[in-house]
Scaffold this active site. Structure first.
Site, PDB file in Angstrom:
ATOM      1  N   GLU A   1      -4.746   2.280  -4.226  1.00  0.00           N
ATOM      2  CA  GLU A   1      -3.280   2.349  -4.196  1.00  0.00           C
ATOM      3  C   GLU A   1      -2.686   1.078  -3.604  1.00  0.00           C
ATOM      4  O   GLU A   1      -1.583   1.092  -3.066  1.00  0.00           O
ATOM      5  CB  GLU A   1      -2.822   3.581  -3.396  1.00  0.00           C
ATOM      6  CG  GLU A   1      -3.173   3.564  -1.926  1.00  0.00           C
ATOM      7  CD  GLU A   1      -4.501   4.232  -1.609  1.00  0.00           C
ATOM      8  OE1 GLU A   1      -4.671   4.655  -0.456  1.00  0.00           O
ATOM      9  OE2 GLU A   1      -5.363   4.348  -2.492  1.00  0.00           O
TER      10      GLU A   1
ATOM     11  N   ASP B   1       0.857  -1.183   0.000  1.00  0.00           N
ATOM     12  CA  ASP B   1       0.000   0.000   0.000  1.00  0.00           C
ATOM     13  C   ASP B   1       0.892   1.233   0.000  1.00  0.00           C
ATOM     14  O   ASP B   1       1.838   1.330   0.799  1.00  0.00           O
ATOM     15  CB  ASP B   1      -0.902   0.013   1.233  1.00  0.00           C
ATOM     16  CG  ASP B   1      -1.961   1.100   1.150  1.00  0.00           C
ATOM     17  OD1 ASP B   1      -3.026   0.826   0.576  1.00  0.00           O
ATOM     18  OD2 ASP B   1      -1.714   2.212   1.643  1.00  0.00           O
TER      19      ASP B   1
ATOM     20  N   ASP C   1      -2.387   9.283 -10.728  1.00  0.00           N
ATOM     21  CA  ASP C   1      -2.418   8.186 -11.688  1.00  0.00           C
ATOM     22  C   ASP C   1      -1.034   7.906 -12.248  1.00  0.00           C
ATOM     23  O   ASP C   1      -0.656   6.740 -12.475  1.00  0.00           O
ATOM     24  CB  ASP C   1      -3.384   8.508 -12.832  1.00  0.00           C
ATOM     25  CG  ASP C   1      -4.840   8.474 -12.392  1.00  0.00           C
ATOM     26  OD1 ASP C   1      -5.110   7.932 -11.295  1.00  0.00           O
ATOM     27  OD2 ASP C   1      -5.704   8.980 -13.135  1.00  0.00           O
TER      28      ASP C   1
ATOM     29  N   HIS D   1      -5.317  14.424  -9.186  1.00  0.00           N
ATOM     30  CA  HIS D   1      -5.520  13.008  -9.522  1.00  0.00           C
ATOM     31  C   HIS D   1      -4.735  12.544 -10.750  1.00  0.00           C
ATOM     32  O   HIS D   1      -4.270  11.397 -10.767  1.00  0.00           O
ATOM     33  CB  HIS D   1      -7.018  12.740  -9.704  1.00  0.00           C
ATOM     34  CG  HIS D   1      -7.768  12.746  -8.411  1.00  0.00           C
ATOM     35  ND1 HIS D   1      -7.768  11.679  -7.531  1.00  0.00           N
ATOM     36  CD2 HIS D   1      -8.542  13.705  -7.825  1.00  0.00           C
ATOM     37  CE1 HIS D   1      -8.509  11.975  -6.482  1.00  0.00           C
ATOM     38  NE2 HIS D   1      -8.993  13.196  -6.624  1.00  0.00           N
TER      39      HIS D   1
ATOM     40  N   ASN E   1      -2.589  12.984  -4.153  1.00  0.00           N
ATOM     41  CA  ASN E   1      -3.779  13.398  -4.904  1.00  0.00           C
ATOM     42  C   ASN E   1      -4.230  14.800  -4.521  1.00  0.00           C
ATOM     43  O   ASN E   1      -4.625  15.600  -5.376  1.00  0.00           O
ATOM     44  CB  ASN E   1      -4.926  12.412  -4.659  1.00  0.00           C
ATOM     45  CG  ASN E   1      -4.829  11.169  -5.535  1.00  0.00           C
ATOM     46  OD1 ASN E   1      -4.224  11.196  -6.592  1.00  0.00           O
ATOM     47  ND2 ASN E   1      -5.425  10.081  -5.082  1.00  0.00           N
TER      48      ASN E   1
END
Length: 390
Positions: A309, A266, A283, A279, A274
């Site tokens: 994630e 994680d 990505d 965002h 973010n």
């Protein structure tokens, strides 16, 4: 004799119509299948050229015209060349194009050089059939291996069977003409053997189309399977696919006690990325982390994105020490090599929970639950670390 020629022309027209219908079908297919468009257009051209060859053959008579007697042979040869080109494009064998061009030019020149006269007709018949037989043999020999790699030996020979049948059909008139050089055995002179050859063309045309349809369908199903198993952003396997592979490793464990390990990763403080960078930058980070994970994995390992994630590594045949080594290597790789996002470098760390299958596990859910607990422990202990729970 005129009735025989009329009867022959009717049969040839029927064969031509069959090929032209197939050509129309592949032309429509090319409009629907963009990735296979070039191959489908070549196959449409193959069917159209063969159909045109038969239409020109149906025009044979007196006086003898170059188009009916020589042009028909060139049309057949052009059709087989397009068949070859379509298969080569379908399997990405563009290196064959030079050979195709040279072969087609030489054969067309040879067929055209003899002219339509009756005196040279036996040699024209031999060159036409021998050239088509050579093209058919090269189609099989140059593309058998990629077809076999896709479908296996038996299915590859099944797909190649129309070409083998066609080559055999070309061999018969060659042998007959060699024994009767004083009389041209042209296609419009239909005897029992020539009629059987036309029947072979009927069968070969159907088999070619069935084979092409099977190949395209197989590729489409593979593409759909790939899309259903892959995460759209990272290209890694998705949760559905990794659960299937977990079941496979579980069966090996149950049957032969072959261990496997699981790492759940994680990204640390991903929400902050973010929130601060947006965002699209998030990505970018996810995609680059996925690339790093895939680069560190073995061929037998499975790397998947199972959440926003969150990633999972399935490591077949891996012990506790091996799982920890993989986890530490991933930590170091991400920590020491910043990622590029939103035009600047960013150091990203991950927390990793690791475990391996144990004798007391009831199913894969128990293994995953233990890996999740290990991940929570890694988060609680300060992040940027790997924790193994036995």
């Amino acid at each position: 004799m005129p009735n025989d020629i009329h009867h022959a022309s009717a049969i040839v027209w029927l064969v031509a119509l069959q090929f032209l219908l197939y050509a129309t079908g592949w032309l429509l297919t090319s409009l629907l299948l963009r990735p296979e468009r070039k191959a489908a257009l070549c196959w449409a051209g193959f069917m159209a050229c063969v159909g045109a060859g038969f239409l020109l053959t149906a025009q044979r008579g007196e006086p003898r015209s170059w188009l009916a007697f020589n042009g028909s042979g060139i049309a057949f040869m052009a059709g087989l060349t397009l068949l070859w080109a379509g298969l080569a494009d379908f399997y990405g064998r563009s290196a064959l194009r030079r050979e195709m061009l040279i072969t087609a030019t030489m054969l067309a020149s040879a067929i055209g050089a003899f002219g339509p006269d009756l005196e040279t007709a036996p040699w024209r018949v031999l060159v036409t059939y021998a050239g088509n037989m050579w093209l058919t043999a090269r189609i099989v020999s140059s593309l058998y291996e990629p077809i076999r790699a896709d479908y296996g030996r038996r299915v590859a020979w099944l797909i190649a069977s129309p070409a083998v049948v066609l080559a055999a059909a070309f061999a018969v008139p060659i042998a007959r003409q060699l024994t009767q050089m004083d009389q041209p055995l042209e296609l419009h002179r239909l005897d029992d053997i020539a009629l059987r050859s036309l029947a072979v063309f009927f069968i070969a045309a159907a088999l070619f189309n069935f084979a092409f349809m099977a190949m395209v369908t197989h590729r489409l199903l593979g593409r759909l399977r790939h899309l259903s198993e892959r995460d759209a952003l990272t290209g890694l396997y998705n949760r559905r696919a990794v659960e299937r592979d977990l079941q496979r490793e579980w069966r090996r464990w149950v049957r032969r006690r072959e261990r496997f390990a699981v790492l759940v990763l994680d990204l640390d403080h991903f929400k902050r990325i973010n929130d601060t960078l947006g965002h699209p930058a998030g990505d970018e980070v996810l995609a680059q982390v996925a690339q790093r994970l895939a680069a560190q994995a073995r061929d037998v390992d499975v790397v998947a994105r199972i959440g926003g994630e969150e990633f999972l590594l399935l490591l077949p045949g891996t012990s506790r020490d091996g799982a920890l080594r993989v986890g530490e290597r991933l930590l170091a790789q991400l920590r020491e090599q910043p990622l590029n996002a939103a035009g600047s470098a960013h150091t990203v760390t991950v927390s990793i929970g690791a475990t391996q299958v144990e004798a007391g596990d009831a199913d894969t859910a128990a293994v995953l639950a233990r890996a999740d607990r290990a991940l929570y422990r890694a988060k609680a202990d300060g992040r940027d670390r790997v924790v193994f729970l036995p």
